[in-house]
Scaffold this motif. Sequence first.
Motif, PDB file in Angstrom:
ATOM      1  N   LYS A 134       0.836  -1.207   0.000  1.00  0.00           N
ATOM      2  CA  LYS A 134       0.000   0.000   0.000  1.00  0.00           C
ATOM      3  C   LYS A 134       0.869   1.254   0.000  1.00  0.00           C
ATOM      4  O   LYS A 134       0.624   2.210  -0.743  1.00  0.00           O
ATOM      5  N   LYS A 135       1.880   1.263   0.857  1.00  0.00           N
ATOM      6  CA  LYS A 135       2.755   2.427   0.941  1.00  0.00           C
ATOM      7  C   LYS A 135       3.505   2.654  -0.371  1.00  0.00           C
ATOM      8  O   LYS A 135       3.608   3.786  -0.861  1.00  0.00           O
ATOM      9  N   ASN A 138       1.399   4.307  -2.870  1.00  0.00           N
ATOM     10  CA  ASN A 138       0.776   5.561  -2.418  1.00  0.00           C
ATOM     11  C   ASN A 138      -0.727   5.407  -2.231  1.00  0.00           C
ATOM     12  O   ASN A 138      -1.524   6.293  -2.568  1.00  0.00           O
ATOM     13  N   ASP A 139      -1.101   4.252  -1.714  1.00  0.00           N
ATOM     14  CA  ASP A 139      -2.501   3.921  -1.456  1.00  0.00           C
ATOM     15  C   ASP A 139      -2.757   4.117   0.039  1.00  0.00           C
ATOM     16  O   ASP A 139      -2.294   3.336   0.870  1.00  0.00           O
ATOM     17  N   ASN A 140      -3.470   5.156   0.369  1.00  0.00           N
ATOM     18  CA  ASN A 140      -3.637   5.555   1.765  1.00  0.00           C
ATOM     19  C   ASN A 140      -4.792   4.810   2.437  1.00  0.00           C
ATOM     20  O   ASN A 140      -5.762   5.420   2.897  1.00  0.00           O
ATOM     21  N   HIS A 141      -4.695   3.490   2.446  1.00  0.00           N
ATOM     22  CA  HIS A 141      -5.717   2.681   3.118  1.00  0.00           C
ATOM     23  C   HIS A 141      -5.061   1.784   4.158  1.00  0.00           C
ATOM     24  O   HIS A 141      -3.841   1.654   4.209  1.00  0.00           O
ATOM     25  N   THR A 142      -5.919   1.177   4.970  1.00  0.00           N
ATOM     26  CA  THR A 142      -5.449   0.454   6.148  1.00  0.00           C
ATOM     27  C   THR A 142      -5.532  -1.056   5.954  1.00  0.00           C
ATOM     28  O   THR A 142      -6.476  -1.557   5.344  1.00  0.00           O
ATOM     29  N   ASN A 171       0.509   1.624   8.770  1.00  0.00           N
ATOM     30  CA  ASN A 171      -0.834   1.513   8.188  1.00  0.00           C
ATOM     31  C   ASN A 171      -1.413   0.128   8.448  1.00  0.00           C
ATOM     32  O   ASN A 171      -2.287  -0.344   7.728  1.00  0.00           O
ATOM     33  N   GLY A 231      -0.544   5.642  11.458  1.00  0.00           N
ATOM     34  CA  GLY A 231       0.092   6.726  10.712  1.00  0.00           C
ATOM     35  C   GLY A 231       1.093   7.530  11.504  1.00  0.00           C
ATOM     36  O   GLY A 231       1.501   8.618  11.087  1.00  0.00           O
TER      37      GLY A 231
END
Length: 281
Positions: A134-135, A138-142, A171, A231
Amino acid sequence: MADINKLEAFVTQVRRDIVRQVHKVSSGHPGGSLGCAEFISVLYQELMERKEGFDMDGIEEDLFFLSNGHISPVFYSVLARSGYFPVEELNTFRLLDSRLQGHPTTHEGLPGIRIASGSLGQGLSVAVGAAQAKKLNNDNHTIYALMGDGELQEGQNWEAIMYASAKKVDNLIATVDLNGQQIDGSTDHVLNMGSVRAKFEAFGWIVLDIEKGNDIQAIVSGMNEAKAASGQGKPVCVLLHTVMGNGVDFMMGTHAWHGKAPNDEQLASALEQNPETLGDY
């Protein structure tokens, strides 16, 4: 704001699904499934950001990884009632050629299943990898993960726990089902782990407790707190204090129902305690 009454009705139906699935084939794991019914229901119905449909990439949505895959009855019920596959398919639990195997598998192509699990101790490692992906994207989800407390006796967990903090995988929210029971007895009797909180903190995690792990409002509040704590350069661990077999009086608080199916009379009692709310399959 969470509709607690709606969630309660959802969880009650999930409990019915659990005991009916296991009873039909005289096989499965009702105790831990019942203990996590509130948590997994709240996760899918209230907390996770999910897209319509299902794909294995899981881009731009929150992801969940079930490590203690033997509690598949609750996972299948929640997935079905969250729209991933037809509720009627719960009828096929543990049957030959079913997509609903005793432990979830990916080669069956069942929507909602992202890893084969149930070989204990591996799910957190996958969750850490997914969180790093995800990081990188650049996918800002958990990323959410669930494991059992007895499962922490598996060494691979601690490699993942050490790695996640060292690499600042912030995350990731990993939940430990602290019901104090495993297949051969209480966790304290089988292999006392001491303070799970102290261990995670020593490995550099943020640790939160949800003391009432079978209370829907407490889960909503606690998991929102966990999300707010993410975060900040550290992974987050949630210690979910549950009762094994919750919601079925004769299954509660004992390891005896870890992997045991109810007979006809016991099923009737369990269903009487959990009246139909959303319609049986």
